[in-house]
Design an enzyme around this catalytic site. Structure first.
Site, PDB file in Angstrom:
ATOM      1  N   GLY A  77       0.787  -1.233   0.000  1.00 60.40           N
ATOM      2  CA  GLY A  77       0.000   0.000   0.000  1.00 60.40           C
ATOM      3  C   GLY A  77       0.815   1.277   0.000  1.00 60.40           C
ATOM      4  O   GLY A  77       0.347   2.312   0.468  1.00 60.40           O
ATOM      5  N   LYS A  78       2.031   1.231  -0.547  1.00 64.60           N
ATOM      6  CA  LYS A  78       2.881   2.433  -0.554  1.00 64.60           C
ATOM      7  C   LYS A  78       2.232   3.595  -1.291  1.00 64.60           C
ATOM      8  O   LYS A  78       2.318   4.736  -0.855  1.00 64.60           O
ATOM      9  CB  LYS A  78       4.241   2.131  -1.186  1.00 64.60           C
ATOM     10  N   THR A  79       1.600   3.304  -2.441  1.00 63.49           N
ATOM     11  CA  THR A  79       1.058   4.393  -3.256  1.00 63.49           C
ATOM     12  C   THR A  79      -0.153   5.033  -2.586  1.00 63.49           C
ATOM     13  O   THR A  79      -0.299   6.260  -2.604  1.00 63.49           O
ATOM     14  CB  THR A  79       0.705   3.887  -4.676  1.00 63.49           C
ATOM     15  N   LYS A  97       8.127   9.695  -8.220  1.00 60.81           N
ATOM     16  CA  LYS A  97       8.416   8.258  -8.297  1.00 60.81           C
ATOM     17  C   LYS A  97       9.670   8.106  -9.144  1.00 60.81           C
ATOM     18  O   LYS A  97       9.612   8.237 -10.369  1.00 60.81           O
ATOM     19  CB  LYS A  97       7.230   7.533  -8.942  1.00 60.81           C
ATOM     20  N   GLU A 126       8.383   8.144  -3.659  1.00 56.67           N
ATOM     21  CA  GLU A 126       7.952   6.759  -3.455  1.00 56.67           C
ATOM     22  C   GLU A 126       8.880   5.792  -4.170  1.00 56.67           C
ATOM     23  O   GLU A 126       9.084   5.882  -5.384  1.00 56.67           O
ATOM     24  CB  GLU A 126       6.521   6.541  -3.957  1.00 56.67           C
ATOM     25  N   GLY A 127       9.421   4.850  -3.410  1.00 55.24           N
ATOM     26  CA  GLY A 127      10.288   3.836  -3.991  1.00 55.24           C
ATOM     27  C   GLY A 127       9.493   2.734  -4.667  1.00 55.24           C
ATOM     28  O   GLY A 127       8.267   2.763  -4.746  1.00 55.24           O
ATOM     29  N   ALA A 128      10.227   1.741  -5.183  1.00 53.84           N
ATOM     30  CA  ALA A 128       9.618   0.551  -5.780  1.00 53.84           C
ATOM     31  C   ALA A 128       9.901  -0.633  -4.864  1.00 53.84           C
ATOM     32  O   ALA A 128      11.057  -0.906  -4.546  1.00 53.84           O
ATOM     33  CB  ALA A 128      10.199   0.308  -7.177  1.00 53.84           C
ATOM     34  N   GLY A 129       8.840  -1.307  -4.424  1.00 55.45           N
ATOM     35  CA  GLY A 129       9.027  -2.464  -3.549  1.00 55.45           C
ATOM     36  C   GLY A 129       9.667  -2.090  -2.218  1.00 55.45           C
ATOM     37  O   GLY A 129       9.421  -1.015  -1.674  1.00 55.45           O
TER      38      GLY A 129
END
Length: 201
Positions: free
Chosen positions: A13-15, A31, A97-100
């Site tokens: 649920g980062k986004t 991003k 926001e990072g990825a994973g």
């Protein structure tokens, strides 16, 4: 205020949490790497979900394959290097926001945590309840501590059993603030705004 949103894994649920933070802090959004879903990227989701007029800064990399960045880049004959990334210039607050999770590879030798270290901004760690989340949370917290990266916020996204929440929260530094975000069934601007107004830290 600049903040890097990462998670204990993928699909935590980062986004959604980033959208709430963008709304709460009236921040810009960036991003750095989008891997896959270019037709409905995370930047596009943020614009859909946030009611304020916000600035989304362009991604440094837009990769077609929905996979870890090192694999997506390799498929396109691209090499990702830390020196390619620079924080966008803005007078506003900024949510990155990072990825994973922290150990997602950008290349064979560099990882998401290396990008966080290079950008030199505090972290918000998103945690979601599932079998194994305690282990993933404590390993993530340990990795940040080892690098002396400031864990500014621990975000508890959704419902947590009391025993799970207690052991995770017991292992953060005293200065780390806890943000609790309820489950959101329908992701709309109205619901994101409603949750933002009730945000507890």
């Amino acid at each position: 205020m600049k903040l890097f949103v990462t998670g204990i894994g993928t699909e935590v649920g980062k986004t959604v949490c980033s959208a709430i933070l963008v709304q709460y802090f009236k921040a810009d959004y960036w991003k750095p790497i989008q891997s896959g879903d270019l037709h409905f990227s995370d930047s596009m989701k943020i614009r859909d979900w946030v009611s304020e007029s916000i600035i989304t800064h362009p991604e440094t990399y837009r990769l077609k394959l929905a996979a870890s960045p090192h694999q997506s880049a390799a498929e396109e004959g691209i090499s990702i290097h830390l020196n390619d990334f620079t924080l966008p210039e803005t007078q506003n607050n900024l949510i990155v926001e990072g990825a994973g999770g922290l150990m997602v590879p950008l290349s064979d030798s560099e990882f998401m945590i290396d990008l966080i270290e290079k950008l030199d901004i505090p972290v918000a760690l998103v945690v979601r309840n599932y079998l194994g989340c305690i282990n993933h949370s404590l390993l993530s917290i340990m990795a940040l501590n080892q690098r002396k990266i400031n864990l500014k916020y621990l975000i508890l996204n959704g419902y947590f059993p009391q025993d799970t929440e207690r052991i995770i929260c017991k292992n953060i530094q005293q200065e780390t603030e806890i943000i609790r975000i309820p489950d959101i069934e329908n992701l709309t601007k109205e619901n994101i705004e409603s949750v933002t107004k009730q945000l507890t830290k």
